[in-house]
Enzyme design. Structure first.
Site, PDB file in Angstrom:
ATOM      1  N   HIS A 379       0.789  -1.227   0.000  1.00 20.47           N
ATOM      2  CA  HIS A 379       0.000   0.000   0.000  1.00 20.47           C
ATOM      3  C   HIS A 379       0.818   1.273   0.000  1.00 20.47           C
ATOM      4  CE1 HIS A 379      -4.195  -1.357   0.559  1.00 20.47           C
ATOM      5  NE2 HIS A 379      -3.629  -2.426   1.092  1.00 20.47           N
ATOM      6  N   LYS A 570      -9.682  13.697   3.844  1.00 16.34           N
ATOM      7  CA  LYS A 570      -8.768  12.559   3.915  1.00 16.34           C
ATOM      8  C   LYS A 570      -7.902  12.756   5.145  1.00 16.34           C
ATOM      9  CE  LYS A 570      -7.341  13.748  -0.278  1.00 16.34           C
ATOM     10  NZ  LYS A 570      -7.322  12.455  -0.976  1.00 16.34           N
ATOM     11  N   ARG A 571      -7.108  11.725   5.515  1.00 17.11           N
ATOM     12  CA  ARG A 571      -6.175  11.918   6.609  1.00 17.11           C
ATOM     13  C   ARG A 571      -5.305  13.147   6.347  1.00 17.11           C
ATOM     14  NH1 ARG A 571      -6.000   7.905  10.834  1.00 17.11           N
ATOM     15  NH2 ARG A 571      -4.192   9.095  11.498  1.00 17.11           N
ATOM     16  N   LYS A 576      -0.183  14.606   1.355  1.00 23.43           N
ATOM     17  CA  LYS A 576      -1.493  14.876   0.758  1.00 23.43           C
ATOM     18  C   LYS A 576      -1.708  16.371   0.495  1.00 23.43           C
ATOM     19  CE  LYS A 576      -3.772  10.753   2.776  1.00 23.43           C
ATOM     20  NZ  LYS A 576      -4.528  10.078   1.703  1.00 23.43           N
ATOM     21  N   THR A 678      -8.825   6.318  -2.765  1.00 23.61           N
ATOM     22  CA  THR A 678     -10.165   5.827  -3.106  1.00 23.61           C
ATOM     23  C   THR A 678     -11.175   6.954  -2.914  1.00 23.61           C
ATOM     24  OG1 THR A 678     -10.300   4.928  -0.869  1.00 23.61           O
ATOM     25  CG2 THR A 678      -9.830   3.369  -2.661  1.00 23.61           C
ATOM     26  N   LYS A 682     -14.689   7.947  -5.040  1.00 21.23           N
ATOM     27  CA  LYS A 682     -16.016   8.207  -4.473  1.00 21.23           C
ATOM     28  C   LYS A 682     -16.549   9.549  -4.960  1.00 21.23           C
ATOM     29  CE  LYS A 682     -14.323   6.076  -0.229  1.00 21.23           C
ATOM     30  NZ  LYS A 682     -13.718   6.438   1.066  1.00 21.23           N
TER      31      LYS A 682
HETATM   32  C1  LIG Z   1     -12.456   6.715   1.420  1.00 26.47           C
HETATM   33  C2  LIG Z   1     -12.049   7.092   2.767  1.00 26.47           C
HETATM   34  C3  LIG Z   1     -10.707   7.373   3.039  1.00 26.47           C
HETATM   35  C4  LIG Z   1      -9.630   7.349   1.979  1.00 26.47           C
HETATM   36  O1  LIG Z   1      -9.563   8.626   1.373  1.00 26.47           O
HETATM   37  P1  LIG Z   1      -8.338   9.054   0.447  1.00 26.47           P
HETATM   38  O2  LIG Z   1      -8.768  10.376  -0.103  1.00 26.47           O
HETATM   39  O3  LIG Z   1      -8.242   8.022  -0.631  1.00 26.47           O
HETATM   40  O4  LIG Z   1      -7.140   9.143   1.293  1.00 26.47           O
HETATM   41  C5  LIG Z   1     -10.356   7.734   4.326  1.00 26.47           C
HETATM   42  N1  LIG Z   1     -11.270   7.816   5.307  1.00 26.47           N
HETATM   43  C6  LIG Z   1     -12.575   7.575   5.076  1.00 26.47           C
HETATM   44  C7  LIG Z   1     -13.545   7.709   6.193  1.00 26.47           C
HETATM   45  C8  LIG Z   1     -13.011   7.206   3.810  1.00 26.47           C
HETATM   46  O5  LIG Z   1     -14.307   6.946   3.596  1.00 26.47           O
END
Ligand SMILES: *Cc1c(COP(=O)(O)O)cnc(C)c1O
Length: 833
Positions: A379, A570-571, A576, A678, A682
């Protein structure tokens, strides 16, 4: 118009699930009786005395009942037909709330809504009572949850194995702008979805001694007898995972740690009441908390104990299941084990121990079995995230495993020497033991060697794996590395999160689109249809109004639902680059103040995300977002055309609210650093346009939606590498960009932090003198691209055409597609429906 129209009355409001399951003969009265029965006999409440929470429990138990028969039928079929099973080992499952997910997949949402209404209970109110199980940090754990759902939907027999943490990821509270962490006590009101299996208590050993069992001529390859100094029991908790349309139900089995002897009576009787419980506390600490670090390795003994605990319990459990009907040597025909990152990698050594020491399989045969069952998903390429354990710690905690790892390594290096890969530098690079400095066991190398397939999670990430972390392994094991670009489950991220858009898709592409996301491509023919634009805009507008209410409630910020919702969720991590977004916000703010009467595109900058508790820089970035928000939101000269909001406690439930309300998706990581992402999928699926770098799966999104429908900017991964090699002092770059220089100066000099003017000095110095994440270097390209975004926004026809194109081309990003690829290329199981 060339598409079918299903009228609202044919579908009913919110009737996606009815449409999905027209053959359900479940009737409202039966469900109502079931709920009342659960309330009385399982919750112990009279309807006249029941509180909302009692109704919630009764409803969940009723839904769970509806899965049981299908669950047992699924297991029976798997057994009778001797189907190969997939075991997905993951230290994290970020599953999110389950009530609506289960109802939706069972096709029971509307029946349940009606049954509850007859009882005077509102389904939406129950929905928000459910705790959000946060047994994961972010993308990696959410991927495991999406994959579990897809395996069930495709009818692939599978078990997820993980840890039942008493405390999931911390709850984030923002106090004076700073992140505070509070425990997440998701189990306090009992968990209605799980079945405790106290009879499944698997002993897990730690420490102790090893003795060779003398078998002549085994040359150190023979069995050994390990006598652990300490034993902890792993207790199983099973949660059914219902697939789409309820056709197949799999199991998520989470382990809880329990001391075999809960109380030392001798100590207790001496009056040492705390000491009597000490061993128990130590044992049970294993499943107390999820490690809250993201993209970095915790490196502590408790973490290694967690990893071995769940890997060993899972392997013992699956071998026992296999031996119920089959001999040990057919394991690879019946079992595929996927390692989600290196967290379960000790499982490779544990499998060898179980085969050689416990099941008396010869070493060579055991190694053959092991490599045929295991496969491994990488990952991350970040060096700080690559797990390794000090040899002395391994020798103390897992003495037999350390022997096994040494032997695997010796045979591996011998083989390479025989193949002529004699030079010591190459051998050192592919050794399981890192000899630079104090010796450590490399878990990535162990995972690679113990697997027949190793996959990356996007095309770029997989190529970079071959060139960086696994370069030498790739040279000696060509073909072992494959790509499996991540996917997301559309049931949660489209059908449940955005019923309005789902209805639109059904109208345009027909109800089959709910089963075959590739049919969304039919939307492309209508991408220019302004009537559909209007409908899409109305769906978005309603979602934005709901989000605006949440922003007002949680941040006290009023936002205009007609403004562009520009979203980065995101985190919080330097790679990022939330900081890049904040800098651009500050620059935009400056420009708006300088030209207050210009025709600015109204924007709301929305941030959400947690920082690892020990990650100082990330917490400072949260504070900065809050400081900028306070100044910007209070500035009347902007007339509301720029607002900034940081929504606290980002989790799956909040994501489900934000994503359908997003216009612009920020995917702006330093190229080469985001393995896949991911969140990007979404958001694009829900029709947000992406502003992003050529990183991770952004590249595949670009390939699918076309360059006219995405805003790509910035350095490529190769350019990032070259720039780093040339040096990261950015003074010249900054001097060449007055906008950037001014934004940096304002932040650095305390314009947004008058209470502590020096607060951001270090942050600004870092991106000036050692800009590892290339924030300064990418700033101008990013700001220019943001200006293009604003121009496109002012052309609604262009904007909504692009949004339609995004939605229409996202079918490929379904986790069903990803799982089919794993099934065919890695697990060798039939790829399902
Ligand atoms: C999808 C998701 C992530 C991953 O987000 P990235 O933008 O790909 O880092 C992290 N936390 C939650 C709650 C998510 O639903």
């Amino acid at each position: 118009m060339g598409y079918h129209r299903f009228t609202a009355s044919q579908l009913g409001e919110g009737a996606v699930s009815q449409l999905a399951l027209p053959s359900q003969d479940e009737d409202v009265a039966a469900l109502r009786r079931l709920i009342v029965g659960k309330l009385a006999y399982s919750v112990g409440k009279d309807p006249i005395a029941a509180r909302e929470h009692d109704w919630f429990l009764a409803t969940c138990l009723a839904v769970r009942d509806r899965t049981i028969e299908r669950w047992m039928a699924s297991t029976r079929t798997t057994k009778a037909e001797k189907k190969k099973r997939v075991y997905y080992l993951s230290l994290e499952f970020l599953i999110g709330r389950m009530l609506m997910d289960s109802l939706n997949n069972l096709g029971l949402t509307e029946t349940m809504r009606a049954a509850l209404a007859e009882l005077g209970v509102d389904l939406e109110a129950l929905r928000s009572l459910e705790p959000d199980p946060a047994l994961g940090n972010g993308g990696l754990g959410r991927l495991a949850a999406c994959y579990m759902e897809s395996m069930a939907s495709l009818g692939i027999p599978a078990h997820g194995y993980g840890i039942r943490y008493e405390n999931g990821l911390f709850r984030q509270v923002i106090q004076d702008g700073w992140q505070q962490e509070f425990p997440d006590t998701w189990l306090t009101h009992r968990n209605p979805w799980e079945f405790e299996r106290p009879e499944i208590a698997i002993p897990i050993g730690f420490g102790g001694t090893v003795e060779a069992v003398h078998a002549d001529g085994t040359d150190g390859h023979g069995p050994a007898a390990w006598t652990p100094a300490e034993t902890v029991d792993a207790i199983a908790y099973d949660t059914p995972v219902v697939g789409w349309r309820g056709r197949h139900v799999n199991t998520l089995r989470l382990w809880s740690a329990r001391a075999p002897d809960p109380l030392r009576l001798d100590a207790f009787n001496r009056g040492d009441h705390v000491g009597a419980l000490e061993a128990r506390a130590r044992a049970e600490a294993i499943s107390q908390v999820l490690y809250p670090s993201d993209e970095s390795s915790a490196g502590e003994e408790l973490r290694l104990r967690q990893e071995y605990f769940f890997a060993s319990a899972s392997l013992q459990d699956l071998i026992r299941r296999h031996l119920d009907s089959e001999p040990i040597d057919t394991l690879p025909d019946q079992v595929a084990i996927q390692l989600n990152d290196t967290h379960p990698a000790i499982g490779v050594a544990e499998m060898m121990r179980l085969l050689v020491d416990v099941h008396h399989v010869g070493w060579e045969k055991a190694w053959d079995i092991t490599t045929r069952v295991f496969s491994y998903t990488n990952h991350t390429l970040l060096p700080e995230a690559l797990e390794s354990w000090p040899v002395p710690l391994m020798e103390r905690l897992l003495p037999r495993h350390m022997q096994i790892i040494y032997l695997i390594n010796a045979l591996h290096l011998d083989r390479l020497r025989k193949q002529g890969a004699g030079d010591e530098a190459t051998l050192a690079a592919v050794s399981l033991i890192d000899e630079h400095g104090p010796r450590r066991v490399r878990m990535g190398a162990l995972s690679f060697l113990g697997s027949h397939r190793v996959n990356g999670v996007s095309a770029l990430h997989t190529e970079l794996m071959k060139e960086t972390v696994f370069r030498d392994f790739h040279a000696h094991f060509p073909g072992r590395i494959v790509n499996k670009t991540n996917g997301i489950t559309f049931r949660r991220w489209l059908h449940e999160a955005n019923p309005g858009l789902t209805r639109l898709l059904v109208d345009v592409a027909g109800p089959q689109v709910l089963d075959d996301p590739e049919r969304m491509a039919r939307l492309a023919e209508h991408a220019h249809d302004t009537a559909l634009h209007g409908r899409l805009a109305a769906v978005r507008r309603a979602n934005k109004e709901r989000l605006a209410a949440i922003i007002d409630e949680r941040c006290g910020v009023r936002v205009d639902p007609d403004a562009m919702f520009d979203v980065q969720i995101k985190r919080i991590h330097e790679y990022k680059r939330q900081l890049l977004n904040i800098l651009e916000t500050v620059a935009l703010y400056g420009a708006m103040r300088a030209h207050p009467t210009a025709d600015w595109t109204p924007r709301v900058k929305i941030f959400a995300g947690k920082a690892a508790a020990s990650y100082h820089q990330a917490k400072l970035i949260i504070k900065l977002a809050g400081d900028v928000a306070r100044v910007v939101n209070a500035d009347a000269t902007l007339r509301g055309r720029l607002k900034v909001a940081f929504l606290p406690n980002y989790n799956v439930s909040l994501a489900e609210r934000i994503i359908p309300a997003s216009d612009l998706s920020e995917q702006i990581s330093t190229a080469g650093m985001e393995a896949s992402g991911t969140g990007n999928m979404k958001l694009a699926l829900n029709g947000a346009l992406t502003i992003g770098t050529l990183d991770g799966a952004n590249i595949e999104i670009l390939e699918h939606v076309g360059q006219d429908n995405i805003f790509i900017f910035g350095m490529t991964a190769a350019e990032v590498e070259a720039r780093r090699a040339a040096g990261l002092d950015m003074r010249e770059t900054i001097a060449a960009s007055p906008t950037l220089a001014q934004a940096l100066d304002e932040i650095g000099s305390g314009r947004f932090s008058p209470d502590e003017p020096e607060r951001y000095r270090g942050l600004i110095d870092a991106i000036t003198f050692h800009d590892h994440f290339l924030v300064s270097a990418d700033f101008d390209a990013y700001a220019a691209k943001q200006a293009e975004v604003a121009t496109r926004w002012r052309d609604p026809k262009g904007w909504w055409t692009s949004a339609m194109m995004n939605i229409s081309q996202m079918g490929w990003f379904s986790s069903d597609r990803a799982i089919r690829e794993y099934a065919e290329d890695i697990w060798n199981v039939p790829p399902g429906r």
